[in-house]
Design a protein around this motif. Structure first.
Motif, PDB file in Angstrom:
ATOM      1  N   GLU A  65     -24.282   3.625  -1.444  1.00  0.00           N
ATOM      2  CA  GLU A  65     -23.950   4.798  -0.636  1.00  0.00           C
ATOM      3  C   GLU A  65     -24.641   6.073  -1.105  1.00  0.00           C
ATOM      4  O   GLU A  65     -24.950   6.945  -0.291  1.00  0.00           O
ATOM      5  CB  GLU A  65     -22.433   5.031  -0.649  1.00  0.00           C
ATOM      6  CG  GLU A  65     -21.651   3.890  -0.027  1.00  0.00           C
ATOM      7  CD  GLU A  65     -20.148   4.122  -0.077  1.00  0.00           C
ATOM      8  OE1 GLU A  65     -19.450   3.440   0.678  1.00  0.00           O
ATOM      9  OE2 GLU A  65     -19.690   4.981  -0.862  1.00  0.00           O
ATOM     10  N   ARG A  94     -27.668  -3.297   0.629  1.00  0.00           N
ATOM     11  CA  ARG A  94     -27.733  -2.068   1.429  1.00  0.00           C
ATOM     12  C   ARG A  94     -26.349  -1.632   1.901  1.00  0.00           C
ATOM     13  O   ARG A  94     -26.032  -0.429   1.923  1.00  0.00           O
ATOM     14  CB  ARG A  94     -28.640  -2.308   2.637  1.00  0.00           C
ATOM     15  CG  ARG A  94     -28.629  -1.243   3.732  1.00  0.00           C
ATOM     16  CD  ARG A  94     -29.413   0.002   3.346  1.00  0.00           C
ATOM     17  NE  ARG A  94     -28.705   0.913   2.465  1.00  0.00           N
ATOM     18  CZ  ARG A  94     -29.267   1.955   1.869  1.00  0.00           C
ATOM     19  NH1 ARG A  94     -30.552   2.216   2.032  1.00  0.00           N
ATOM     20  NH2 ARG A  94     -28.565   2.733   1.091  1.00  0.00           N
ATOM     21  N   GLU A  95     -25.519  -2.590   2.260  1.00  0.00           N
ATOM     22  CA  GLU A  95     -24.182  -2.284   2.756  1.00  0.00           C
ATOM     23  C   GLU A  95     -23.307  -1.615   1.705  1.00  0.00           C
ATOM     24  O   GLU A  95     -22.368  -0.899   2.043  1.00  0.00           O
ATOM     25  CB  GLU A  95     -23.509  -3.568   3.248  1.00  0.00           C
ATOM     26  CG  GLU A  95     -24.122  -4.137   4.524  1.00  0.00           C
ATOM     27  CD  GLU A  95     -23.545  -5.491   4.885  1.00  0.00           C
ATOM     28  OE1 GLU A  95     -22.887  -6.115   4.018  1.00  0.00           O
ATOM     29  OE2 GLU A  95     -23.764  -5.945   6.025  1.00  0.00           O
ATOM     30  N   ARG A 101     -40.566   7.562   1.284  1.00  0.00           N
ATOM     31  CA  ARG A 101     -40.332   6.396   2.130  1.00  0.00           C
ATOM     32  C   ARG A 101     -41.262   5.252   1.705  1.00  0.00           C
ATOM     33  O   ARG A 101     -40.877   4.100   1.665  1.00  0.00           O
ATOM     34  CB  ARG A 101     -40.584   6.818   3.570  1.00  0.00           C
ATOM     35  CG  ARG A 101     -40.036   5.950   4.639  1.00  0.00           C
ATOM     36  CD  ARG A 101     -38.553   5.952   4.779  1.00  0.00           C
ATOM     37  NE  ARG A 101     -38.239   5.073   5.913  1.00  0.00           N
ATOM     38  CZ  ARG A 101     -37.744   3.858   5.818  1.00  0.00           C
ATOM     39  NH1 ARG A 101     -37.407   3.367   4.643  1.00  0.00           N
ATOM     40  NH2 ARG A 101     -37.520   3.127   6.874  1.00  0.00           N
ATOM     41  N   ARG A 138     -29.890  -6.918   2.550  1.00  0.00           N
ATOM     42  CA  ARG A 138     -28.935  -6.345   3.506  1.00  0.00           C
ATOM     43  C   ARG A 138     -27.542  -6.209   2.869  1.00  0.00           C
ATOM     44  O   ARG A 138     -26.866  -5.192   3.056  1.00  0.00           O
ATOM     45  CB  ARG A 138     -28.844  -7.243   4.748  1.00  0.00           C
ATOM     46  CG  ARG A 138     -27.829  -6.756   5.797  1.00  0.00           C
ATOM     47  CD  ARG A 138     -27.746  -7.743   6.945  1.00  0.00           C
ATOM     48  NE  ARG A 138     -28.964  -7.741   7.715  1.00  0.00           N
ATOM     49  CZ  ARG A 138     -29.185  -6.956   8.775  1.00  0.00           C
ATOM     50  NH1 ARG A 138     -28.231  -6.120   9.181  1.00  0.00           N
ATOM     51  NH2 ARG A 138     -30.316  -7.016   9.432  1.00  0.00           N
ATOM     52  N   PRO A 157     -37.648   2.650  11.638  1.00  0.00           N
ATOM     53  CA  PRO A 157     -36.369   3.323  11.382  1.00  0.00           C
ATOM     54  C   PRO A 157     -35.462   2.441  10.538  1.00  0.00           C
ATOM     55  O   PRO A 157     -35.498   1.212  10.628  1.00  0.00           O
ATOM     56  CB  PRO A 157     -35.784   3.519  12.781  1.00  0.00           C
ATOM     57  CG  PRO A 157     -36.419   2.455  13.613  1.00  0.00           C
ATOM     58  CD  PRO A 157     -37.786   2.218  13.031  1.00  0.00           C
ATOM     59  N   GLN A 158     -34.669   3.082   9.692  1.00  0.00           N
ATOM     60  CA  GLN A 158     -33.711   2.328   8.888  1.00  0.00           C
ATOM     61  C   GLN A 158     -32.546   1.882   9.747  1.00  0.00           C
ATOM     62  O   GLN A 158     -32.031   2.630  10.581  1.00  0.00           O
ATOM     63  CB  GLN A 158     -33.194   3.184   7.733  1.00  0.00           C
ATOM     64  CG  GLN A 158     -34.174   3.324   6.589  1.00  0.00           C
ATOM     65  CD  GLN A 158     -33.583   4.125   5.457  1.00  0.00           C
ATOM     66  OE1 GLN A 158     -33.774   5.331   5.393  1.00  0.00           O
ATOM     67  NE2 GLN A 158     -32.856   3.464   4.591  1.00  0.00           N
ATOM     68  N   ILE A 159     -32.119   0.635   9.517  1.00  0.00           N
ATOM     69  CA  ILE A 159     -30.933   0.118  10.180  1.00  0.00           C
ATOM     70  C   ILE A 159     -29.699   0.786   9.588  1.00  0.00           C
ATOM     71  O   ILE A 159     -29.534   0.847   8.376  1.00  0.00           O
ATOM     72  CB  ILE A 159     -30.840  -1.417  10.016  1.00  0.00           C
ATOM     73  CG1 ILE A 159     -32.032  -2.102  10.683  1.00  0.00           C
ATOM     74  CG2 ILE A 159     -29.516  -1.952  10.570  1.00  0.00           C
ATOM     75  CD1 ILE A 159     -32.121  -3.580  10.403  1.00  0.00           C
ATOM     76  N   ARG A 160     -28.865   1.315  10.434  1.00  0.00           N
ATOM     77  CA  ARG A 160     -27.631   1.940   9.959  1.00  0.00           C
ATOM     78  C   ARG A 160     -26.502   0.923  10.025  1.00  0.00           C
ATOM     79  O   ARG A 160     -26.081   0.500  11.112  1.00  0.00           O
ATOM     80  CB  ARG A 160     -27.275   3.171  10.823  1.00  0.00           C
ATOM     81  CG  ARG A 160     -28.333   4.264  10.744  1.00  0.00           C
ATOM     82  CD  ARG A 160     -28.532   4.736   9.325  1.00  0.00           C
ATOM     83  NE  ARG A 160     -29.634   5.687   9.195  1.00  0.00           N
ATOM     84  CZ  ARG A 160     -30.105   6.122   8.048  1.00  0.00           C
ATOM     85  NH1 ARG A 160     -29.590   5.665   6.916  1.00  0.00           N
ATOM     86  NH2 ARG A 160     -31.107   6.967   8.016  1.00  0.00           N
ATOM     87  N   LEU A 161     -26.071   0.479   8.873  1.00  0.00           N
ATOM     88  CA  LEU A 161     -25.061  -0.572   8.803  1.00  0.00           C
ATOM     89  C   LEU A 161     -23.674   0.049   8.755  1.00  0.00           C
ATOM     90  O   LEU A 161     -23.436   1.021   8.054  1.00  0.00           O
ATOM     91  CB  LEU A 161     -25.286  -1.440   7.563  1.00  0.00           C
ATOM     92  CG  LEU A 161     -26.674  -2.115   7.504  1.00  0.00           C
ATOM     93  CD1 LEU A 161     -26.853  -2.813   6.168  1.00  0.00           C
ATOM     94  CD2 LEU A 161     -26.866  -3.087   8.637  1.00  0.00           C
ATOM     95  N   GLU A 162     -22.763  -0.541   9.469  1.00  0.00           N
ATOM     96  CA  GLU A 162     -21.382  -0.047   9.489  1.00  0.00           C
ATOM     97  C   GLU A 162     -20.561  -0.732   8.416  1.00  0.00           C
ATOM     98  O   GLU A 162     -20.718  -1.909   8.160  1.00  0.00           O
ATOM     99  CB  GLU A 162     -20.752  -0.313  10.867  1.00  0.00           C
ATOM    100  CG  GLU A 162     -21.463   0.403  12.014  1.00  0.00           C
ATOM    101  CD  GLU A 162     -21.428   1.904  11.908  1.00  0.00           C
ATOM    102  OE1 GLU A 162     -20.465   2.439  11.271  1.00  0.00           O
ATOM    103  OE2 GLU A 162     -22.326   2.567  12.402  1.00  0.00           O
ATOM    104  N   ASP A 178     -34.442   2.559   1.428  1.00  0.00           N
ATOM    105  CA  ASP A 178     -34.885   3.950   1.529  1.00  0.00           C
ATOM    106  C   ASP A 178     -36.356   4.100   1.169  1.00  0.00           C
ATOM    107  O   ASP A 178     -37.076   4.889   1.779  1.00  0.00           O
ATOM    108  CB  ASP A 178     -34.047   4.838   0.602  1.00  0.00           C
ATOM    109  CG  ASP A 178     -32.569   4.790   0.930  1.00  0.00           C
ATOM    110  OD1 ASP A 178     -32.220   4.962   2.117  1.00  0.00           O
ATOM    111  OD2 ASP A 178     -31.752   4.564   0.014  1.00  0.00           O
TER     112      ASP A 178
END
Length: 236
Positions: free
Chosen positions: A181, A177-178, A9, A174, A231-236, A205
């Motif tokens: 995968e 990041r999106e 991390r 960002r 915490p990592q932002i969880r992007l949809e 990460d």
């Protein structure tokens, strides 16, 4: 080896060409960071790399070498990270240096310890950008496209967003990041304290902290828990 970096991390990056006292090195290695990465863009030699490795080896944490110069490929590291600069037109930094290394060392290469980094260099004023001729004037979408080349076409274990000396555009980060995968998303550049560390950690990460070590080691140490507590932002 892929599994090893999945747990990283926070990473401190140490430059063999820069001075670091014993007390400062001890604080870095006992800080709770997940690993030490050794590497630099200029002035890296076999001698100063080997000397730094011998000092870090007194502590029980993973130590990886980012191989930026063929002459500085020192045996004894836990892991070797091999950069491929994706946003350059100079193929030497994509595969040219790599071919020469294989021709020269062949069967001596510890393939089981190698992981490839898909580098996207995004600070045009940095030494690495000048050295590699990277096109750093990329939109977020263009950077994300390079990241997808690494992640989906090349199946590289690491995508590395390198701002080297400047704090990055978090909207670009960002966007990348999106689109990433599978690869581990590394971020490096301009982390001078907790606020920047937290912003990068929310989207990436692994956060790599380097230059601030040599200016303010106490500020550098604070980034360890700042990253680990974000915490990592969880992007949809």
């Amino acid at each position: 080896m892929r599994q090893m970096i999945k747990s990283w991390r926070h990473v401190f990056k140490l430059d063999p060409d820069r001075e670091l006292g014993e007390a400062e090195l001890e604080a870095i290695c006992l800080s709770g960071t997940d690993a030490v990465l050794v590497g630099g863009s200029t002035g890296v030699t076999y001698q100063n790399t080997a000397a730094l490795l011998s000092r870090v080896r007194r502590y029980e944490l993973p130590c990886a070498l980012e191989v930026s110069d063929l002459e500085a490929a020192v045996p004894g590291f836990d892991l070797y990270l091999i950069p491929m600069v994706l946003n350059t037109s100079d193929t030497a930094w994509l595969h040219g240096h790599h071919r020469r290394a294989i021709e020269r060392y062949g069967s001596l290469i510890p393939w089981e310890l190698l992981l490839t980094e898909g580098y996207i260099v995004l600070n045009g004023d940095s030494s690495v950008a000048r050295l590699t001729g990277a096109d750093s004037s990329l939109s977020g979408e263009a950077a994300a496209a390079y990241a997808q080349i690494a992640d989906k076409l090349m199946s590289l274990p690491i995508v590395y967003l390198e701002y080297s000396g400047a704090f990055g555009d978090m909207e670009t980060v960002r966007t990348v990041r999106e689109m990433v995968e599978i690869s581990q998303l590394f971020y490096g550049g301009g982390i001078t304290g907790e606020p920047e560390a937290e912003q990068a950690a929310a989207l990436c990460d692994t956060v790599v902290v380097g230059n601030i070590i040599y200016r303010d080691v106490q500020a550098a140490l604070l980034t360890v828990q700042a990253v680990k507590n974000t915490p990592q932002i969880r992007l949809e």
